[in-house]
Structures are given as structure tokens and as C-alpha cells.
Design an enzyme around this catalytic site. Structure first.
Site, mmCIF file in Angstrom:
data_model
loop_
_atom_site.group_PDB
_atom_site.id
_atom_site.type_symbol
_atom_site.label_atom_id
_atom_site.label_comp_id
_atom_site.label_asym_id
_atom_site.label_seq_id
_atom_site.Cartn_x
_atom_site.Cartn_y
_atom_site.Cartn_z
ATOM 1 N N LYS A 267 0.854 -1.200 0.000
ATOM 2 C CA LYS A 267 0.000 0.000 0.000
ATOM 3 C C LYS A 267 0.886 1.244 0.000
ATOM 4 C CE LYS A 267 -3.210 2.634 2.944
ATOM 5 N NZ LYS A 267 -4.110 2.623 4.120
ATOM 6 N N ASP A 272 -2.667 10.163 3.580
ATOM 7 C CA ASP A 272 -4.058 9.742 3.753
ATOM 8 C C ASP A 272 -4.796 10.744 4.633
ATOM 9 O OD1 ASP A 272 -6.467 8.479 4.010
ATOM 10 O OD2 ASP A 272 -5.721 6.769 5.190
ATOM 11 N N LYS A 279 -10.284 12.646 8.067
ATOM 12 C CA LYS A 279 -9.803 12.210 9.384
ATOM 13 C C LYS A 279 -9.786 13.387 10.352
ATOM 14 C CE LYS A 279 -6.560 8.550 7.999
ATOM 15 N NZ LYS A 279 -7.239 7.452 8.726
ATOM 16 N N ASP A 290 1.615 6.576 5.443
ATOM 17 C CA ASP A 290 0.658 5.579 4.954
ATOM 18 C C ASP A 290 1.164 4.895 3.678
ATOM 19 O OD1 ASP A 290 -1.686 4.269 5.628
ATOM 20 O OD2 ASP A 290 -2.941 5.513 4.323
ATOM 21 N N ASP A 349 -12.196 6.837 3.638
ATOM 22 C CA ASP A 349 -10.982 6.624 4.429
ATOM 23 C C ASP A 349 -10.547 5.154 4.398
ATOM 24 O OD1 ASP A 349 -8.845 7.278 5.965
ATOM 25 O OD2 ASP A 349 -9.958 7.491 7.849
ATOM 26 N N GLU A 351 -9.429 3.492 2.038
ATOM 27 C CA GLU A 351 -8.908 3.598 0.667
ATOM 28 C C GLU A 351 -7.849 2.543 0.368
ATOM 29 O OE1 GLU A 351 -7.642 5.118 3.142
ATOM 30 O OE2 GLU A 351 -5.488 4.965 2.810
ATOM 31 N N ARG A 353 -7.623 -0.654 0.938
ATOM 32 C CA ARG A 353 -8.115 -1.899 0.338
ATOM 33 C C ARG A 353 -8.508 -1.701 -1.124
ATOM 34 N NH1 ARG A 353 -12.599 -2.350 4.919
ATOM 35 N NH2 ARG A 353 -10.929 -1.262 5.990
HETATM 36 N N1 BES Z 1 -4.297 4.447 6.858
HETATM 37 C C1 BES Z 1 -5.437 4.159 7.642
HETATM 38 C C2 BES Z 1 -5.153 3.164 8.761
HETATM 39 C C3 BES Z 1 -4.213 3.621 9.835
HETATM 40 C C4 BES Z 1 -4.702 4.143 10.999
HETATM 41 C C5 BES Z 1 -2.848 3.464 9.706
HETATM 42 C C6 BES Z 1 -3.833 4.541 11.993
HETATM 43 C C7 BES Z 1 -1.975 3.857 10.693
HETATM 44 C C8 BES Z 1 -2.459 4.383 11.842
HETATM 45 C C9 BES Z 1 -6.542 3.574 6.780
HETATM 46 O O1 BES Z 1 -6.588 4.012 5.476
HETATM 47 C C10 BES Z 1 -7.850 3.926 7.420
HETATM 48 O O2 BES Z 1 -8.105 5.079 7.558
HETATM 49 N N2 BES Z 1 -8.639 2.921 7.808
HETATM 50 C C11 BES Z 1 -9.882 3.146 8.418
HETATM 51 C C12 BES Z 1 -10.884 2.160 7.844
HETATM 52 C C13 BES Z 1 -12.285 2.348 8.343
HETATM 53 C C14 BES Z 1 -12.852 3.620 7.766
HETATM 54 C C15 BES Z 1 -13.105 1.151 7.922
HETATM 55 C C16 BES Z 1 -9.739 2.907 9.917
HETATM 56 O O3 BES Z 1 -9.135 1.905 10.297
HETATM 57 O O4 BES Z 1 -10.201 3.734 10.687
HETATM 58 ZN ZN ZN Z 2 -7.683 5.820 5.261
HETATM 59 ZN ZN ZN Z 3 -4.736 4.663 4.683
#
Ligand code: BES
Ligand code: ZN
Ligand code: ZN
Length: 499
Positions: A267, A272, A279, A290, A349, A351, A353
Site C-alpha cells: 500500500k 491519507d 480524518k 501511509d 478513508d 482507501e 483496500r
Molecule cells: N491508513 C489508515 C489506517 C491507519 C490508521 C494506519 C492509523 C496507521 C495508523 C486507513 O486508510 C484507514 O483510515 N482505515 C480506516 C478504515 C475504516 C474507515 C473502515 C480505519 O481503520 O479507521
Molecule cells: Zn484511510
Molecule cells: Zn490509509
């Protein structure tokens, strides 16, 4: 840091600082230390007696020799209890050592082999771990600080002492250790570099540098090519950004054409923001990292090429920013992915996947031996496993077992989570083949479940490095900030495969 291996003994080596190890709970000195202690009027033995040096992991004691031996100072470092010593204890001890050496102002130092050879640890593994700990422990990111004199002088040279019979094994191990630690340092640099500089085009530049290495071929797909192929996931995520997306393919050929490649997919979201599902502001700056998965794939391909490993590896990086621009993908939008499947984006968010799905589908077209993806994918991983375990999910027990083994060797350990069909229920959409979020509960699992729909029947493992990718505190050989965790795991895995 330059690393040299030398034949010599504790009493005849001229150096700024001479490092020796000691176990916790030992009452007497070993033979080599006894010989050294004769020149110190028994000071070392006395410090053992008084408990001034107990040998606890990462404890240090510095003694000036005042001309009694050619080494100017002796640095005694604790390795913990002998029966509990692991390669990671050695890495930690060396990380502690380089920082202590820096405090003395010395630019170079010499170390004896830390932790003796055991059935579990060969001489080459020990020296590899020493070099990894020393290089990673001395890592700093100072590129953007204009007053360099505040940072003091770096320790830039390490000599390792070996006996004549160990010499070649120590050389092999330290060469491997240096290449692996340099790969992890590269990842830290890429993740530390802010997103206004490390944007998708710059990632391509980095890949270009790597492709100069022997046996590595680079292909980059631009937006037009992605549209032609139908990479709706990557294109959908990139819509809100001014920076065009990139799709990088690095092919390393270290074995014959008939040998199927191991494919790594990383990834690579250079920033992000969350997109329209923005966020919160707190800690958002950490989202410059990210792109850790992609940076690790780049660095891993570079490392196996430098080590001339006998296998074929392909690295795939879907690269983009995730931004909330006027043309950004909106919650409710439906994307048609490279595989032909449709996805309802309920949260922009989630994104990672979406871009990985296209990366994985692309990988299946290259007829791989197996596929491993690595990603800072879910906050749920952070909740479930905290800072010390990589989340692992996959469809193949053998591949999972191999990654588990590589995790123990590298000190970057994985922990398995279930990937049962029942979890797919949570990803059902009323209007598309699936949606990109799984609702409450099991967030790390539903994210992996989503990915599993894009790998066909190929052996596949997903590694979630969210939260382990960023350290909130200074550790012996891992500073605050990007940890590069996963790099050494992937390289160890590949080297095991190439044996
Ligand atoms: N890049 C983030 C995940 C992340 C969070 C990485 C904290 C490092 C530290 C990812 O893209 C994300 O935002 N995931 C969301 C998914 C949710 C909306 C289903 C998450 O985990 O909050
Ligand atoms: Zn995200
Ligand atoms: Zn992310």
C-alpha cells in the site's frame, strides 16, 4: 555506517571504544574478559561483585583504560539472562551501544561478538543481528534541520572482532546485516519525508534508482494506462488529489524463467487525509507514513537484488494520495475494479483496500508462486495488537507458517487472525458486489476479507502494519517515528525461500 571485520583480541585492539557483552546473573568473568581484567586490576570482576554491572539487558558501564590496554575505553553491555538471549537481544544491545558511543564523541568503535554461538544462533546470525542493531540504532532523520551542529557527530564506523576460525562467517553475516539494515533505513527515510516532497512522482523516482540495481526491471503505468486496464480502485482513490496516481512494477530476476515469482504488493498512499470522510486533525501528520507498505516493497526488492538472492521477486506499488478535492470519490459512489467486481465506497478513508485490490488483481495476472501484501490498513489492527505484533491473515497455512518463522528470526513478529467466510456478511452492499467497510467489530478481519476477494486461488498472506509502522517512543534500535517494521520480515522470508 561502515562495517569492517577484523581478526584480533580484546587486549591487543586499538580503538576509541571496545564493546564487550555480559549476561545477567553471572558471577564470574569468562576467559577473554578475565584476560582483559588483568590490565584493569580486577575492576571488572569487582563491578560484578558489587552489582554495579548486573548484565541486565541494555545496561551499560563505561570504563577508561588510561593506557593499560590499546583500547581507550571498555563499554560493557548487558545482554540479559543467558538462557533467554535472542537475536533481538543482540540487536537491542547494539542499538544501546551506538547511542552510548555517540555520547563519548567517538566516531568509530570496535565490538567483540555479542552473545555466544548456540544451537539456536550461528556466528553469522549473531553478527548479522549486531550490524542490524548498530545501523538501525544510529539512524536519525536530520535532512530538514538547518543547524546540523546541534546534532553532534554521527558514529560512522564499526569494527567487529572475530577469531580466525570465525572470520568468514562473521563477514557473511555482517554483509547481510548491513544490506538489510540499509533497506530498513531507506524505508524510514521515505516515510519520514513529508508528503509535500514524497508524492507519487517522487516514489517513482525512488523506484527508478532501485531499478539501476542488477537484475531489476521497472515498469510504471500512468493514469491513461490505468484507465485502459480499468483500475477503478486506484483511480477512484486518486480523484480527490492534484497528484496523478502511479502504478509501479519492479521485477527482480534472480532465478530461471521457469521459477514462478513471489509477488509483494505494498500500500503506497503518500498521504491519507481520509478523503471526503476526512480524518480528525490530531496525529494526521503521521499519515505521511501511509506509504510504508510500498516503501518496504521497494526496499525489499533492492535488498534481494543487492544480495543476489536466487529467486524471482516482483514488487507492485499502487501509489496515490487520498485527498478531499472537488472531484473526489464520495460516499455512495460505486467503483468498478480491475477484476471486474463492483464496490460501493461507503467510507473514503477505507482507501487502502481499494488500491490494494487492483494491485492484487494485477498480481494474479502474472501467475505468481504466492502473493504477500503489506499495508498500514486499519486502526482496528492498532486496537487489537498494539505496537508489537503485525496482523497476519491469509488463505494458505504453509505460507503463514513461513512468515511466522521469518518473524521470529527478524524480530518483526506476526500474529494470526481468523479469516472465516462468515465475516464476509459484513461487507455486503445493497447496490454493488460489496462495500468497502465492514461496520462494527473485526475491522482488521473484514479489511482482509475484502482483499481475499481479489487474489483468486493463489496462496496469499496479508500483513497489517498499522500502528507497528510508527513508534510513539524511543526503543533501543527503533527511534520515535517510522519503524520500517515488515522490511526485515520480508527480506528474511525471501532469503529463506532462496536457500
Ligand atoms: N491508513 C489508515 C489506517 C491507519 C490508521 C494506519 C492509523 C496507521 C495508523 C486507513 O486508510 C484507514 O483510515 N482505515 C480506516 C478504515 C475504516 C474507515 C473502515 C480505519 O481503520 O479507521
Ligand atoms: Zn484511510
Ligand atoms: Zn490509509
Amino acid at each position: 555506517m561502515k562495517v569492517h571485520v577484523k581478526h584480533g583480541s580484546l587486549t591487543n585492539t586499538a580503538t576509541e571504544v571496545l564493546v564487550v557483552g555480559g549476561y545477567e546473573g553471572e558471577k564470574t568473568l569468562g576467559k577473554p574478559l578475565q584476560a582483559l581484567d588483568r590490565h584493569f586490576d580486577g575492576q571488572l570482576a569487582a563491578m560484578r561483585k558489587t552489582g554495579e554491572f548486573q548484565g541486565k539487558i541494555n545496561q551499560t558501564v563505561l570504563v577508561h583504560s588510561r593506557g593499560s590496554v590499546p583500547a581507550k575505553r571498555i563499554l560493557w553491555v548487558g545482554l540479559g539472562k543467558k538462557e533467554k538471549v535472542t537475536l533481538d537481544s543482540v540487536r537491542q544491545a547494539m542499538g544501546t551501544v551506538v547511542k552510548r558511543v555517540r555520547q563519548t564523541g567517538a566516531r568509530s568503535f570496535t565490538s567483540s561478538l555479542l552473545g555466544g554461538e548456540t544451537p539456536r544462533h550461528s556466528v553469522s546470525d549473531l553478527s548479522q543481528a549486531m550490524v542490524e542493531g548498530a545501523i538501525l540504532g544510529s539512524y536519525r532523520f536530520t535532512q530538514f534541520q538547518t543547524n546540523q551542529s546541534d546534532n553532534g557527530k554521527p558514529v560512522d564506523s564499526l569494527n567487529i572482532l572475530a577469531s580466525a576460525s570465525e572470520l568468514n562467517r562473521v563477514k557473511t553475516g555482517s554483509h547481510r546485516g548491513a544490506i538489510i539494515a540499509e533497506a530498513a533505513s531507506l524505508v524510514r527515510d521515505l516515510c519520514n519525508t513529508p508528503a509535500n516532497i514524497m508524492n507519487p512522482a517522487r516514489v517513482v523516482e525512488q523506484a527508478r534508482k532501485i531499478a539501476k540495481e542488477r537484475g531489476v526491471k521497472l515498469t510504471v503505468l500512468n493514469r491513461q494506462k490505468m484507465e485502459k486496464l480499468g483500475m477503478g480502485g486506484l483511480l477512484g482513490v486518486s480523484r480527490g488529489s492534484q497528484e496523478p496516481p502511479q502504478f509501479i512494477i519492479l521485477e527482480y530476476a534472480g532465478a530461471g524463467k521457469k521459477d514462478k515469482p513471489v509477488i509483494l504488493v505494498g500500500k503506497t498512499v503518500t498521504f491519507d487525509s481520509g478523503g471526503i470522510s476526512l480524518k480528525p486533525a490530531e496525529n494526521m501528520e503521521q499519515m505521511k507514513a501511509d506509504m510504508t507498505g510500498g516503501a518496504e516493497v521497494l526496499a525489499t526488492v533492492l535488498a534481494v537484488a543487492r544480495l543476489r538472492a536466487h529467486l524471482n521477486v516482483i514488487g507492485i506499488l499502487p501509489v496515490t494520495e487520498n485527498m478531499p478535492g472537488g472531484r473526489a470519490t464520495k460516499p455512495g459512489d460505486i467503483l468498478k475494479m480491475l477484476s471486474g467486481k463492483t464496490v460501493e465506497v461507503q467510507n473514503t478513508d477505507a482507501e487502502g483496500r481499494l488500491i490494494l485490490a487492483d494491485g492484487l488483481s494485477y498480481a494474479t495476472r502474472l501467475k505468481p508462486k504466492c502473493i504477500i501484501d503489506i499495508a498500514t490498513l486499519t486502526g482496528a489492527c492498532m486496537v487489537a495488537l498494539g505496537q508489537h505484533a503485525i496482523g497476519m491473515l491469509g488463505n494458505n497455512d504453509q505460507l503463514k507458517a513461513k512468515l511466522k518463522e521469518a518473524g521470529e528470526q527478524s524480530g518483526e513478529r506476526v500474529w494470526e487472525m481468523p479469516l472465516w467466510d462468515e465475516y464476509f456478511e459484513q461487507l455486503k452492499s445493497d447496490v454493488a458486489d460489496m462495500r468497502n467497510i465492514g461496520g462494527r467489530g473485526g475491522g482488521m478481519i473484514t479489511a482482509a476479507m475484502f482483499l481475499s476477494k481479489f487474489v483468486g486461488d493463489y496462496p496469499w498472506v496479508h500483513l497489517d502494519i498499522a500502528s507497528t509502522d510508527w513508534s510513539s517512543s524511543d526503543r533501543p534500535y527503533i527511534g520515535k517515528g517510522p519503524t520500517a517494521i515488515g522490511t526485515r520480515l520480508l527480506i528474511h522470508y525471501l532469503l529463506n525461500q532462496a536457500k
